[in-house]
Design a protein around this motif. Structure first.
Motif, PDB file in Angstrom:
ATOM      1  N   PRO A   1       1.031  -1.618   0.308  1.00  0.00           N
ATOM      2  CA  PRO A   1       0.457   0.112   0.101  1.00  0.00           C
ATOM      3  C   PRO A   1       0.834   1.408  -0.096  1.00  0.00           C
ATOM      4  N   LYS A   2       1.845   1.556   0.464  1.00  0.00           N
ATOM      5  CA  LYS A   2       3.289   2.075   1.116  1.00  0.00           C
ATOM      6  C   LYS A   2       3.691   2.792  -0.680  1.00  0.00           C
ATOM      7  N   GLU A   3       3.727   1.374  -1.353  1.00  0.00           N
ATOM      8  CA  GLU A   3       3.703   2.137  -3.201  1.00  0.00           C
ATOM      9  C   GLU A   3       3.213   2.514  -4.117  1.00  0.00           C
ATOM     10  N   VAL A   4       1.798   2.111  -4.096  1.00  0.00           N
ATOM     11  CA  VAL A   4       0.577   2.174  -4.808  1.00  0.00           C
ATOM     12  C   VAL A   4       0.096   3.862  -4.257  1.00  0.00           C
ATOM     13  N   LYS A   5       0.250   4.175  -2.439  1.00  0.00           N
ATOM     14  CA  LYS A   5       0.027   5.800  -2.248  1.00  0.00           C
ATOM     15  C   LYS A   5       1.034   6.545  -3.239  1.00  0.00           C
ATOM     16  N   ALA A   6       2.698   6.161  -2.885  1.00  0.00           N
ATOM     17  CA  ALA A   6       3.492   6.955  -3.069  1.00  0.00           C
ATOM     18  C   ALA A   6       3.221   7.608  -5.418  1.00  0.00           C
ATOM     19  N   TRP A   7       2.488   6.147  -5.670  1.00  0.00           N
ATOM     20  CA  TRP A   7       2.074   6.296  -6.810  1.00  0.00           C
ATOM     21  C   TRP A   7       1.171   7.440  -7.381  1.00  0.00           C
ATOM     22  N   LEU A   8       0.057   7.193  -6.900  1.00  0.00           N
ATOM     23  CA  LEU A   8      -0.682   8.254  -6.405  1.00  0.00           C
ATOM     24  C   LEU A   8      -0.245   8.997  -5.723  1.00  0.00           C
ATOM     25  N   ASP A   9       0.645   9.499  -5.601  1.00  0.00           N
ATOM     26  CA  ASP A   9       1.265  10.912  -4.739  1.00  0.00           C
ATOM     27  C   ASP A   9       1.520  12.356  -6.426  1.00  0.00           C
ATOM     28  N   LYS A  10       1.815  11.349  -7.653  1.00  0.00           N
ATOM     29  CA  LYS A  10       2.403  11.827  -8.227  1.00  0.00           C
ATOM     30  C   LYS A  10       1.715  11.920  -9.672  1.00  0.00           C
ATOM     31  N   ASN A  11       0.774  10.390  -9.946  1.00  0.00           N
ATOM     32  CA  ASN A  11       0.172  10.567 -10.888  1.00  0.00           C
ATOM     33  C   ASN A  11      -1.198  10.988 -11.019  1.00  0.00           C
TER      34      ASN A  11
ATOM     35  N   ARG B   1     -14.182  10.205 -11.477  1.00  0.00           N
ATOM     36  CA  ARG B   1     -14.984   9.633 -10.264  1.00  0.00           C
ATOM     37  C   ARG B   1     -13.803   8.192  -9.982  1.00  0.00           C
ATOM     38  N   TYR B   2     -13.444   7.508 -10.826  1.00  0.00           N
ATOM     39  CA  TYR B   2     -13.326   6.222 -10.736  1.00  0.00           C
ATOM     40  C   TYR B   2     -11.588   6.228  -9.836  1.00  0.00           C
ATOM     41  N   ARG B   3     -10.840   8.257 -10.804  1.00  0.00           N
ATOM     42  CA  ARG B   3      -9.983   8.392  -9.371  1.00  0.00           C
ATOM     43  C   ARG B   3      -9.768   8.194  -7.808  1.00  0.00           C
ATOM     44  N   GLN B   4     -11.345   9.256  -8.216  1.00  0.00           N
ATOM     45  CA  GLN B   4     -12.028   9.621  -7.297  1.00  0.00           C
ATOM     46  C   GLN B   4     -11.679   7.901  -6.319  1.00  0.00           C
ATOM     47  N   ARG B   5     -12.403   7.420  -6.299  1.00  0.00           N
ATOM     48  CA  ARG B   5     -13.259   5.875  -5.626  1.00  0.00           C
ATOM     49  C   ARG B   5     -11.329   5.600  -4.637  1.00  0.00           C
ATOM     50  N   ILE B   6     -10.619   5.384  -5.701  1.00  0.00           N
ATOM     51  CA  ILE B   6      -9.196   4.498  -5.920  1.00  0.00           C
ATOM     52  C   ILE B   6      -8.118   5.501  -4.484  1.00  0.00           C
ATOM     53  N   SER B   7      -7.949   7.004  -5.059  1.00  0.00           N
ATOM     54  CA  SER B   7      -7.479   7.795  -3.797  1.00  0.00           C
ATOM     55  C   SER B   7      -8.125   8.207  -3.261  1.00  0.00           C
ATOM     56  N   HIS B   8      -9.601   7.897  -2.486  1.00  0.00           N
ATOM     57  CA  HIS B   8     -10.115   7.924  -1.632  1.00  0.00           C
ATOM     58  C   HIS B   8      -9.284   7.224  -0.436  1.00  0.00           C
ATOM     59  N   LYS B   9      -9.445   5.880  -0.940  1.00  0.00           N
ATOM     60  CA  LYS B   9      -9.071   4.718  -0.567  1.00  0.00           C
ATOM     61  C   LYS B   9      -7.571   4.378   0.208  1.00  0.00           C
ATOM     62  N   PHE B  10      -6.994   4.565  -0.904  1.00  0.00           N
ATOM     63  CA  PHE B  10      -5.583   4.161  -0.596  1.00  0.00           C
ATOM     64  C   PHE B  10      -4.354   6.075  -0.921  1.00  0.00           C
ATOM     65  N   LYS B  11      -4.934   6.710  -0.924  1.00  0.00           N
ATOM     66  CA  LYS B  11      -3.960   8.518  -0.495  1.00  0.00           C
ATOM     67  C   LYS B  11      -4.603   9.030   0.454  1.00  0.00           C
ATOM     68  N   TYR B  12      -6.038   9.924  -0.086  1.00  0.00           N
ATOM     69  CA  TYR B  12      -6.663  10.821   0.748  1.00  0.00           C
ATOM     70  C   TYR B  12      -7.142  10.435   2.107  1.00  0.00           C
ATOM     71  N   TYR B  13      -7.706   9.231   2.082  1.00  0.00           N
ATOM     72  CA  TYR B  13      -7.819   8.656   3.929  1.00  0.00           C
ATOM     73  C   TYR B  13      -6.502   8.434   4.624  1.00  0.00           C
ATOM     74  N   THR B  14      -5.550   8.001   3.743  1.00  0.00           N
ATOM     75  CA  THR B  14      -4.551   7.233   4.626  1.00  0.00           C
ATOM     76  C   THR B  14      -3.536   9.390   4.862  1.00  0.00           C
TER      77      THR B  14
ATOM     78  N   LEU C   1      -4.990  -1.932  -8.352  1.00  0.00           N
ATOM     79  CA  LEU C   1      -3.576  -2.144  -7.427  1.00  0.00           C
ATOM     80  C   LEU C   1      -2.739  -2.945  -7.962  1.00  0.00           C
ATOM     81  N   GLU C   2      -2.584  -4.102  -7.553  1.00  0.00           N
ATOM     82  CA  GLU C   2      -1.676  -4.691  -8.146  1.00  0.00           C
ATOM     83  C   GLU C   2      -0.601  -4.476  -9.425  1.00  0.00           C
ATOM     84  N   ASP C   3      -1.540  -3.619 -10.433  1.00  0.00           N
ATOM     85  CA  ASP C   3      -0.909  -2.873 -11.408  1.00  0.00           C
ATOM     86  C   ASP C   3      -0.092  -1.581 -11.240  1.00  0.00           C
ATOM     87  N   ILE C   4      -0.898  -0.827 -10.250  1.00  0.00           N
ATOM     88  CA  ILE C   4      -0.266   0.403  -9.741  1.00  0.00           C
ATOM     89  C   ILE C   4       1.123   0.706  -8.798  1.00  0.00           C
ATOM     90  N   ASN C   5       0.446  -0.811  -8.461  1.00  0.00           N
ATOM     91  CA  ASN C   5       1.885  -1.563  -7.710  1.00  0.00           C
ATOM     92  C   ASN C   5       3.349  -2.048  -8.800  1.00  0.00           C
TER      93      ASN C   5
END
Length: 346
Positions: free
Chosen positions: A210-220, A291-304, A332-336
């Motif tokens: 999840p940390k690697e997923v979040k790091a990618w979401l932070d920049k993409n 909207r789908y970006r929001q779903r993934i980002s909320h769960k694995f970036k914004y809430y964190t 999430l595997e793909d984002i990782n």
């Protein structure tokens, strides 16, 4: 805190006692679709081998629709009437860790800048009897979000199968300890912590970091991946309504006629087209990719970022119920993998 041995007969006896004393007793339904309030111990379902119900148990803390107050016309003014306070004690049996852990996760947002007493009162009045999980399929990923099949997070009592007819019952919280004390006729046989065996309960391997997923979401924020995911998503919000941690809601005034009505809180979802539509007509998420970006980002970036929690328990419900087979685990595997490729490139 002591740990106990409970037989199926003792659990059934406890259930019947609770029903007689006025408790609302909640269990997974026999068809596996949802959690339901039962009226007899015969309807109780406690089975570690079953997959998670199609719909989570969150509606017993965060109902689909909930009255905040009523209003009634009184000449030139309106009288406000509080909604009836729910004080009924309730107990939930057989909730897997991917359900129980959701309560402390979403409690953070319900107690952030405003304390939601409707939610908090239900949590306060509830005993959660969690259950170790022996089920895992290709849609599960609890270990990837910091949980496991034997996580006690969110449980007051936690059941671990000993055999087909007995469970070890671990007391997890002070609330659970008080409950045990008040039903000491049921909790009679103790067991040492060292004697509780979880070796036959498989702990699934992690599928992503999840940390690697979040790091990618932070920049993409702007990436072609979102276009691909948006093209596939129907925006039906099945994922949000089945999810144990999705908590979006709308507040509306609903009239019964021109003289009275109620203000209500109703489930909503970020995947709906009008979710972010302004009164001006502008919509900052006017396409499904956003909207789908929001779903993934909320769960694995914004809430964190906000609460230091991942807004996901890895239950797999969103994937199992998706009409177009969108698999959040694979996403999430793909984002990782994209995160790893980005690191190697740099």
């Amino acid at each position: 805190m002591n740990n106990y041995v409970l037989s199926i007969d003792q659990i059934n006896k406890l259930t019947q006692e609770l029903l007689t004393s006025g408790y609302k007793v909640i269990s997974p339904s026999k068809d596996g679709r949802r959690f339901v309030a039962i009226s007899s111990a015969d309807d109780l379902v406690i089975n570690s081998n079953l997959k998670p119900s199609a719909v989570s148990m969150k509606e017993f803390f965060f109902p689909k629709t909930e009255t905040l107050f009523f209003y009634k016309s009184n000449k030139d003014e309106y009288d406000l009437v509080d909604a009836a306070e729910e004080n009924q004690s309730q107990i939930i049996f057989g909730a897997k860790p991917c359900d129980t852990s959701a309560i402390p996760i979403v409690s953070k947002v319900f107690n952030w800048d405003y304390k939601d007493e409707f939610f908090n009162k239900k949590v306060e009045n509830t005993i959660i009897v969690g259950l170790a999980c022996k089920f895992a399929d290709e849609n599960c990923f609890c270990t990837s979000v910091g949980l496991s099949t034997i996580s006690e997070k969110g449980s007051d009592l936690f059941l671990i199968p000993i055999d087909e007819n007995k469970f070890a019952c671990k007391v997890v919280t002070e609330k659970g300890e008080k409950f045990v004390y008040s039903h000491s006729n049921i909790f009679t046989q103790t067991i040492n912590e060292q004697s509780i065996n979880t070796n036959d309960i498989k702990i699934p391997e992690k599928r992503f970091e999840p940390k690697e997923v979040k790091a990618w979401l932070d920049k993409n924020f702007n990436h072609k991946l979102w276009d691909e995911l948006g093209e596939n998503c129907l925006g039906c919000a099945q994922c949000a309504f089945a999810c144990p941690t999705c908590h979006c809601f709308d507040i509306v005034d609903e009239e019964c006629n021109h003289t009275c009505g109620r203000r209500a809180k109703n489930w909503d979802a970020c995947q709906f087209e009008i979710f972010t539509k302004h009164a001006s007509g502008h919509n900052p998420r006017n396409e499904q990719d956003k909207r789908y970006r929001q779903r993934i980002s909320h769960k694995f970036k914004y809430y964190t970022d906000k609460f230091d929690e991942i807004l996901c328990t890895g239950c797999g419900r969103c994937t199992r119920g998706c009409p177009v087979l969108t698999d959040i685990g694979i996403i999430l595997e793909d984002i990782n993998q994209l995160a790893k490729e980005s690191i190697s490139t740099n």
